[in-house]
Scaffold this motif. Structure first.
Motif, PDB file in Angstrom:
ATOM      1  N   THR A 112      52.605  -0.378  73.404  1.00  0.00           N
ATOM      2  CA  THR A 112      52.333  -1.780  73.113  1.00  0.00           C
ATOM      3  C   THR A 112      51.001  -2.161  73.749  1.00  0.00           C
ATOM      4  O   THR A 112      50.617  -1.630  74.786  1.00  0.00           O
ATOM      5  N   ARG A 113      50.311  -3.091  73.116  1.00  0.00           N
ATOM      6  CA  ARG A 113      48.996  -3.466  73.607  1.00  0.00           C
ATOM      7  C   ARG A 113      48.839  -4.974  73.524  1.00  0.00           C
ATOM      8  O   ARG A 113      48.971  -5.571  72.445  1.00  0.00           O
ATOM      9  N   SER A 114      48.568  -5.623  74.663  1.00  0.00           N
ATOM     10  CA  SER A 114      48.274  -7.050  74.629  1.00  0.00           C
ATOM     11  C   SER A 114      46.792  -7.227  74.366  1.00  0.00           C
ATOM     12  O   SER A 114      45.989  -6.319  74.573  1.00  0.00           O
ATOM     13  N   LYS A 115      46.423  -8.405  73.899  1.00  0.00           N
ATOM     14  CA  LYS A 115      45.055  -8.663  73.443  1.00  0.00           C
ATOM     15  C   LYS A 115      44.028  -8.323  74.512  1.00  0.00           C
ATOM     16  O   LYS A 115      44.113  -8.778  75.646  1.00  0.00           O
ATOM     17  N   SER A 116      43.031  -7.534  74.132  1.00  0.00           N
ATOM     18  CA  SER A 116      41.973  -7.129  75.056  1.00  0.00           C
ATOM     19  C   SER A 116      40.714  -6.844  74.257  1.00  0.00           C
ATOM     20  O   SER A 116      40.670  -5.896  73.466  1.00  0.00           O
ATOM     21  N   MET A 117      39.685  -7.648  74.457  1.00  0.00           N
ATOM     22  CA  MET A 117      38.434  -7.410  73.761  1.00  0.00           C
ATOM     23  C   MET A 117      37.747  -6.155  74.284  1.00  0.00           C
ATOM     24  O   MET A 117      36.997  -5.501  73.563  1.00  0.00           O
ATOM     25  N   LEU A 118      38.013  -5.806  75.554  1.00  0.00           N
ATOM     26  CA  LEU A 118      37.455  -4.557  76.086  1.00  0.00           C
ATOM     27  C   LEU A 118      38.027  -3.367  75.305  1.00  0.00           C
ATOM     28  O   LEU A 118      37.317  -2.415  74.984  1.00  0.00           O
ATOM     29  N   ARG A 135      50.553   2.390  67.708  1.00  0.00           N
ATOM     30  CA  ARG A 135      50.018   1.237  68.427  1.00  0.00           C
ATOM     31  C   ARG A 135      50.684  -0.030  67.922  1.00  0.00           C
ATOM     32  O   ARG A 135      50.733  -0.293  66.729  1.00  0.00           O
ATOM     33  N   VAL A 136      51.192  -0.820  68.855  1.00  0.00           N
ATOM     34  CA  VAL A 136      51.840  -2.081  68.508  1.00  0.00           C
ATOM     35  C   VAL A 136      51.066  -3.223  69.161  1.00  0.00           C
ATOM     36  O   VAL A 136      51.069  -3.373  70.381  1.00  0.00           O
ATOM     37  N   GLU A 137      50.359  -3.997  68.346  1.00  0.00           N
ATOM     38  CA  GLU A 137      49.654  -5.169  68.871  1.00  0.00           C
ATOM     39  C   GLU A 137      50.665  -6.284  69.079  1.00  0.00           C
ATOM     40  O   GLU A 137      51.386  -6.660  68.158  1.00  0.00           O
ATOM     41  N   THR A 138      50.717  -6.825  70.290  1.00  0.00           N
ATOM     42  CA  THR A 138      51.779  -7.778  70.630  1.00  0.00           C
ATOM     43  C   THR A 138      51.325  -9.225  70.621  1.00  0.00           C
ATOM     44  O   THR A 138      52.158 -10.120  70.515  1.00  0.00           O
ATOM     45  N   ASP A 139      50.024  -9.475  70.748  1.00  0.00           N
ATOM     46  CA  ASP A 139      49.518 -10.833  70.571  1.00  0.00           C
ATOM     47  C   ASP A 139      49.740 -11.219  69.111  1.00  0.00           C
ATOM     48  O   ASP A 139      49.489 -10.412  68.199  1.00  0.00           O
ATOM     49  N   LEU A 140      50.203 -12.424  68.873  1.00  0.00           N
ATOM     50  CA  LEU A 140      50.562 -12.813  67.508  1.00  0.00           C
ATOM     51  C   LEU A 140      49.367 -12.692  66.559  1.00  0.00           C
ATOM     52  O   LEU A 140      49.487 -12.161  65.449  1.00  0.00           O
ATOM     53  N   VAL A 222      45.816 -13.668  81.349  1.00  0.00           N
ATOM     54  CA  VAL A 222      46.025 -15.044  80.917  1.00  0.00           C
ATOM     55  C   VAL A 222      46.408 -15.036  79.446  1.00  0.00           C
ATOM     56  O   VAL A 222      45.647 -14.549  78.605  1.00  0.00           O
ATOM     57  N   THR A 223      47.596 -15.535  79.108  1.00  0.00           N
ATOM     58  CA  THR A 223      48.030 -15.609  77.712  1.00  0.00           C
ATOM     59  C   THR A 223      48.797 -16.901  77.474  1.00  0.00           C
ATOM     60  O   THR A 223      49.226 -17.575  78.415  1.00  0.00           O
ATOM     61  N   ASN A 224      48.996 -17.223  76.208  1.00  0.00           N
ATOM     62  CA  ASN A 224      49.773 -18.406  75.847  1.00  0.00           C
ATOM     63  C   ASN A 224      51.121 -18.046  75.237  1.00  0.00           C
ATOM     64  O   ASN A 224      51.912 -18.928  74.931  1.00  0.00           O
ATOM     65  N   GLU A 225      51.384 -16.754  75.035  1.00  0.00           N
ATOM     66  CA  GLU A 225      52.598 -16.350  74.324  1.00  0.00           C
ATOM     67  C   GLU A 225      53.581 -15.566  75.184  1.00  0.00           C
ATOM     68  O   GLU A 225      54.713 -15.347  74.762  1.00  0.00           O
ATOM     69  N   GLY A 226      53.147 -15.082  76.326  1.00  0.00           N
ATOM     70  CA  GLY A 226      54.006 -14.241  77.140  1.00  0.00           C
ATOM     71  C   GLY A 226      54.023 -12.796  76.706  1.00  0.00           C
ATOM     72  O   GLY A 226      54.761 -11.981  77.251  1.00  0.00           O
ATOM     73  N   ASN A 227      53.190 -12.461  75.719  1.00  0.00           N
ATOM     74  CA  ASN A 227      53.194 -11.086  75.214  1.00  0.00           C
ATOM     75  C   ASN A 227      52.643 -10.103  76.246  1.00  0.00           C
ATOM     76  O   ASN A 227      53.036  -8.932  76.275  1.00  0.00           O
ATOM     77  N   ALA A 228      51.740 -10.574  77.120  1.00  0.00           N
ATOM     78  CA  ALA A 228      51.209  -9.666  78.142  1.00  0.00           C
ATOM     79  C   ALA A 228      52.316  -9.236  79.096  1.00  0.00           C
ATOM     80  O   ALA A 228      52.399  -8.071  79.492  1.00  0.00           O
ATOM     81  N   ALA A 265      38.023 -22.271  76.989  1.00  0.00           N
ATOM     82  CA  ALA A 265      38.576 -21.444  75.909  1.00  0.00           C
ATOM     83  C   ALA A 265      39.478 -22.235  74.975  1.00  0.00           C
ATOM     84  O   ALA A 265      39.329 -22.165  73.748  1.00  0.00           O
ATOM     85  N   THR A 266      40.442 -22.958  75.522  1.00  0.00           N
ATOM     86  CA  THR A 266      41.451 -23.617  74.683  1.00  0.00           C
ATOM     87  C   THR A 266      41.525 -25.125  74.873  1.00  0.00           C
ATOM     88  O   THR A 266      42.311 -25.783  74.198  1.00  0.00           O
ATOM     89  N   GLY A 267      40.743 -25.665  75.809  1.00  0.00           N
ATOM     90  CA  GLY A 267      40.797 -27.106  76.037  1.00  0.00           C
ATOM     91  C   GLY A 267      42.061 -27.546  76.757  1.00  0.00           C
ATOM     92  O   GLY A 267      42.465 -28.703  76.665  1.00  0.00           O
ATOM     93  N   ALA A 268      42.690 -26.629  77.483  1.00  0.00           N
ATOM     94  CA  ALA A 268      43.902 -26.948  78.246  1.00  0.00           C
ATOM     95  C   ALA A 268      43.585 -26.886  79.737  1.00  0.00           C
ATOM     96  O   ALA A 268      42.589 -26.303  80.159  1.00  0.00           O
ATOM     97  N   ALA A 269      44.458 -27.485  80.546  1.00  0.00           N
ATOM     98  CA  ALA A 269      44.273 -27.425  81.994  1.00  0.00           C
ATOM     99  C   ALA A 269      44.725 -26.077  82.547  1.00  0.00           C
ATOM    100  O   ALA A 269      44.172 -25.576  83.526  1.00  0.00           O
ATOM    101  N   LEU A 270      45.739 -25.502  81.914  1.00  0.00           N
ATOM    102  CA  LEU A 270      46.273 -24.216  82.359  1.00  0.00           C
ATOM    103  C   LEU A 270      47.004 -23.570  81.188  1.00  0.00           C
ATOM    104  O   LEU A 270      47.615 -24.258  80.374  1.00  0.00           O
ATOM    105  N   THR A 271      46.926 -22.249  81.096  1.00  0.00           N
ATOM    106  CA  THR A 271      47.682 -21.565  80.051  1.00  0.00           C
ATOM    107  C   THR A 271      49.145 -21.431  80.449  1.00  0.00           C
ATOM    108  O   THR A 271      49.510 -21.588  81.610  1.00  0.00           O
TER     109      THR A 271
END
Length: 481
Positions: A112-118, A135-140, A222-228, A265-271
């Motif tokens: 499984t792989r969480s989102k990573s631009m690297l 390979r399973v991408e887990t970020d939606l 840092v994620t918004n979905e918990g996939n990491a 990034a998202t205009g939020a105070a915290l993810t």
């Protein structure tokens, strides 16, 4: 051939024409970046000391870059003390080889792989597939991109080029239990059902890192979905891939940078999920990986460190604000740039990773130099200056086409002769007014200038005196006083 491979065969101008002709793409971009700009402006407006924090963020990153060797050694020492194993990779190929070898050593058939631009930068998805590792991408959004056979079009919202309607069709074609209602909630539930079994079956989980904390040896995600968390916790082995510039000195500095990152990034105070991974599972822990490996990747970063013209780019915290506010990106989207990183940051980074060539030189010209990217950058990277630097290098290395060189020679000839310049601009103004006619807009320009009107009208010059004529009249009036 995948959509990504087909697009890669095209040059920048062809990719741009394809993007401008895609009506769905424009809808998708407007929906996402418009919301992002509005939310960022609102949250930054609520932070009176944002300018002070921005300067502090710049100082933190500059300090780390100037002392990179010290903080790398400190991070390795503390991460090793926590039970992690630290690996160094000079190139993308070496980084992929280390990860694939670790997967094979673990006997992994799937990862499984969480989102990573690297990971995208070094080509890890292709390396895993070539090694026969599922390979399973887990970020939606990454899951959507994987199903479509494409690459991310934005570093925060990888599937921003897809509309809800297009995603619905993908899920119905790919999921064993697709959604029945055309709502975001139903589609997310369909993805959750599809991915949950794969989370629990994977032998290896691969993540990136938003920050590497030197004084604790911790990895921050840092994620918004918990996939990491689902990627790094259930598998027996957790592998982290991170660029060496991701270091911060301490937890306090990480907290400061997180405030800048999330707001930009998202205009939020915290993810929703900010997690610090500090080594593998210890005795008494209820969950966590048995092994943790951290692959620190150079891939051109030390070259940037040595090049004072590019060093400022090592401050980048990958928030994506520059592309959200870029008028060019908002017209053509991310895939038109052809590299891992799109937008202004891509115009700077792609020539670093792929070299300055006839293919990558165009990226520096895909910029109006309006400066909005620098205005919103949370660490004050002078992106327009860096982009102009690539233009200058391209000129010096003879990569500019003859038409460009001849055109600039003609412009120089006129611009250095005031009378000729005034005469030519006056004549051009009259011609453009005639072409514009009563509409006040020009639908098609002749010759090479026609590129300006391929996808938009050009406003005709307004009637009356030109700016230079008005300025001359002003000077004459003031001189007579």
């Amino acid at each position: 051939m995948s959509a990504t491979s087909q697009r890669a065969e095209l040059d920048f101008h062809a990719r741009t024409r394809e993007a401008l002709a895609d009506d769905w793409l424009k809808v998708a971009i407007d929906r996402t970046t418009g919301t992002a700009r509005t939310k960022r402006a609102a949250i930054v407006g609520q932070w009176p000391d944002f300018a002070v924090a921005r300067e502090r963020g710049r100082q933190i990153k500059d300090h780390v870059v100037a002392n990179l060797g010290h903080y790398l050694a400190e991070f390795e020492r503390n991460a090793t003390a926590n039970g992690a194993v630290v690996h160094y990779a000079a190139t993308s190929d070496e980084a992929c080889r280390i990860v694939v070898d670790l997967c094979r050593k673990a006997g992994a058939k799937s990862a499984t792989r969480s989102k990573s631009m690297l990971g995208e930068e070094i080509g890890l998805p292709h390396a895993l597939e070539a090694a026969g590792i599922s390979r399973v991408e887990t970020d939606l959004a990454e899951h959507i991109v994987q199903l479509a056979g494409e690459r991310p079009s934005h570093i925060i919202w990888p599937a921003m080029h897809k509309t809800r309607e297009q995603i619905s069709e993908l899920f119905k074609a790919s999921h064993a239990e697709p959604h029945r209602e055309e709502t975001p909630e139903a589609m997310a539930a369909s993805a959750r059902r599809h991915l949950r079994r794969r989370f629990l079956a994977a032998e290896v989980g691969i993540s990136g890192a938003n920050f590497l904390v030197a004084d604790t040896g911790s990895v921050c995600t840092v994620t918004n979905e918990g996939n990491a968390e689902m990627t790094t916790t259930p598998p027996r082995v957790h592998i982290v891939t991170a660029g060496i510039e991701k270091l911060v000195p301490s937890m306090g500095h990480a907290a400061m940078m997180l405030r800048l990152l999330v707001r930009s990034a998202t205009g939020a105070a915290l993810t929703q999920y900010t997690t610090f991974h500090t080594g593998p599972k210890r005795a008494g822990d209820l969950d966590g990986p048995e092994e943790m490996h951290i692959v620190l990747v150079d891939n051109g970063r030390t070259r940037m460190l040595a090049d004072h013209a590019l060093r400022d780019m090592l401050r980048c915290i990958r928030c994506g604000a520059c592309m959200n506010h870029c008028p060019v990106f908002n017209q053509i989207g991310g895939h038109a740039y052809g590299g891992t990183y799109p937008g202004p940051m891509g115009a700077v980074l792609t020539p670093v990773f792929d070299g300055l060539t006839e293919k990558t030189r165009d990226l520096a010209h895909a910029c109006t130099l309006n400066g909005r990217c620098r205005e919103v950058c949370p660490v004050d990277i002078p992106l327009p200056t860096l982009i102009k630097g690539w233009r200058e290098r391209s000129w010096r290395e003879g990569l500019e086409p003859r038409s460009m060189r001849y055109g600039l020679s003609l412009f120089t000839l006129a611009a250095t002769r005031p009378r000729l310049y005034r005469l030519s601009t006056a004549m051009a103004g009259r011609v453009l007014r005639l072409i514009g006619g009563r509409r006040g807009a020009i639908a098609k320009l002749p010759g090479l200038a026609g590129a300006w009107t391929l996808h938009r009208d050009m406003p005709a010059p307004p009637p009356g005196p030109t700016f230079l004529e008005r300025e001359a009249a002003r000077q004459k009036r003031e001189g007579g006083r």
